[in-house]
Design a protein around this motif. Structure first.
Motif, PDB file in Angstrom:
ATOM      1  N   GLY A 322      -6.064  -3.432   2.323  1.00 44.86           N
ATOM      2  CA  GLY A 322      -4.699  -3.915   2.135  1.00 44.86           C
ATOM      3  C   GLY A 322      -3.797  -3.556   3.290  1.00 44.86           C
ATOM      4  N   ASP A 323      -3.907  -2.313   3.771  1.00 45.68           N
ATOM      5  CA  ASP A 323      -3.087  -1.885   4.914  1.00 45.68           C
ATOM      6  C   ASP A 323      -3.404  -2.689   6.162  1.00 45.68           C
ATOM      7  N   CYS A 324      -4.671  -2.994   6.380  1.00 44.50           N
ATOM      8  CA  CYS A 324      -5.046  -3.759   7.572  1.00 44.50           C
ATOM      9  C   CYS A 324      -4.615  -5.213   7.452  1.00 44.50           C
ATOM     10  N   THR A 325      -4.635  -5.755   6.241  1.00 44.71           N
ATOM     11  CA  THR A 325      -4.110  -7.102   6.028  1.00 44.71           C
ATOM     12  C   THR A 325      -2.631  -7.143   6.384  1.00 44.71           C
ATOM     13  N   ILE A 326      -1.896  -6.145   5.953  1.00 43.90           N
ATOM     14  CA  ILE A 326      -0.474  -6.065   6.316  1.00 43.90           C
ATOM     15  C   ILE A 326      -0.319  -5.924   7.826  1.00 43.90           C
ATOM     16  N   ALA A 327      -1.150  -5.102   8.459  1.00 49.76           N
ATOM     17  CA  ALA A 327      -1.072  -4.945   9.914  1.00 49.76           C
ATOM     18  C   ALA A 327      -1.255  -6.276  10.621  1.00 49.76           C
TER      19      ALA A 327
END
Length: 410
Positions: A322-327
């Motif tokens: 999820g964090d990498c998708t946001i990144a």
């Protein structure tokens, strides 16, 4: 507790001309992740009381928004400042040293709480089941709005904050500290984005009135990107059905409509294997107040409802997906891409993430991500009900019935 900035490692100052101003600040939760290799052990095996389970080695890495999203942005080529709080303990040293191995200056803006314990998580990923976390919040609980000074905000274009449900000072008193911090970043002209985490229902964070807290803070948020499970928990309560089987286009439209009414310009809901859903405001003036990452054509972002399906990959792990998708989404904003490109970039970076067992080692430079997309990277099919939706153009996105394309020809 005394709060200090972490001293530079083995150096009093950077060489002249070395430092570059940060385009993005990633602040909020940070921890040490300990991820044991469970091999073929499934949930039914590790849940047996008294059992001794033979496991493999453990990956020890950083976790939380600051490390996951921040390091992903760094690997994508974005100049980023990381602002999380650690203790002056061995786990804090491990966190700082791990970040330095990614980039010599990445640990510079960490906040050290004297006498405090650093946060850690034990990530349990049984074969065939979603991962579970044993989490100690540590110094994250004392992170306060004044830990991010106006000087730290100067020169940046984007401010991203994540995981307030795991940070006691950020959710206490109805979220007033979080409101204070986001309002200050917004007043400085930055584009503000916010991510959540789903709290333990039995914890103090699980008893917070999250709908009221969101109504307090979302007017200062340009991009709000929670997950499906977090959104249901915060809007419908802990008793709501949180499984992916309840996911549908109609329910996503209902939830996103409620969130947009609270003030953000863009709501993105992470859907796991189903991809990324995004709905935007119909208020063109709100998009004009988007901050320093304002789209070059704000009108093209108004009244949108899109779904970006995931790309096909061989998954090794989902930690930090999820964090990498946001990144990926934030990197696209910083590069000035249109909404369709931002969504495609988001799920592409998320796909790179799951090709590695840890949170960030699968992330490659932004140009490489774009080349992989341009080479015809196949997308996964969506399986949830999408009544009234249609397939878009060559980008492979799905267009919802609340998208302006339903009323005007493309």
């Amino acid at each position: 507790m005394k709060r200090n900035r972490l001293p530079r490692h083995r150096s009093e100052a950077l060489p002249a001309g070395r430092a570059q101003p940060a385009e993005a600040i990633v602040a909020g939760h940070i921890c040490l992740d300990i991820i044991p290799d469970l091999g073929d052990a499934g949930l039914e095996t590790i849940a047996v009381p008294g059992a001794l389970i033979n496991v493999g080695g453990a990956v020890v890495t950083t976790g939380g928004t600051v490390a996951n999203c921040g390091v992903a942005l760094h690997r994508l080529g974005i100049q980023v400042k990381l602002m999380g709080k650690i203790g002056d303990d061995p786990f804090g040293t491990l966190i700082a040293d791990t970040l330095r191995r990614e980039g010599e200056t990445l640990a510079e803006s960490l906040i050290v709480g004297t006498g405090e314990q650093s946060s850690y998580s034990i990530v349990i990923s049984p074969r065939g089941s979603d991962r579970m976390f044993l989490h100690a919040p540590g110094a994250n609980d004392t992170f306060a709005s004044d830990d991010v000074t106006d000087v730290e905000l100067d020169g940046a274009r984007l401010f991203h904050f994540g995981y307030p449900p795991l940070m006691k000072a950020m959710y206490a008193d109805g979220g007033r500290e979080l409101e204070k911090l986001l309002a200050r970043a917004k007043a400085k002209g930055l584009t503000v984005s916010l991510d959540m985490s789903r709290p333990d229902p039995g914890s103090p964070a699980g008893k917070v009135d999250w709908t009221s807290l969101l109504a307090r803070v979302l007017p200062y948020v340009d991009v709000y990107m929670p997950s499906w499970e977090e959104t249901l928990f915060m809007l419908d309560g802990p008793g709501a059905g949180h499984s992916a089987s309840a996911m549908s286009g109609d329910k996503l439209a209902e939830l996103s409509g409620r969130l947009l009414a609270m003030g953000p310009a863009v709501v993105g809901i992470k859907l796991g294997e189903e991809g990324l859903y995004v709905r935007t405001t119909g208020d063109a003036e709100r998009l004009e107040r988007f901050g320093r990452c304002r789209p070059s054509d704000p009108a093209s972002w108004t009244s949108r409802e899109l779904l970006a399906p995931c790309f096909e990959v061989e998954a090794a792990g989902t930690t930090g997906a999820g964090d990498c998708t946001i990144a990926g989404f934030l990197a696209a904003l910083l590069h000035g891409l249109p909404l369709e490109g931002a969504m495609t970039g988001a799920v592409a970076v998320g796909a790179c993430n799951v090709e590695a067992v840890d949170a960030t080692s699968g992330i490659v430079p932004w140009a490489d991500v774009q080349r992989r997309i341009a080479a015809g990277w196949a997308r996964r099919p969506t399986s949830m009900p999408l009544p009234g939706w249609r397939t878009g153009g060559a980008d492979g996105l799905r267009i919802g019935p609340h998208d302006r394309a339903a009323f005007f020809s493309l």
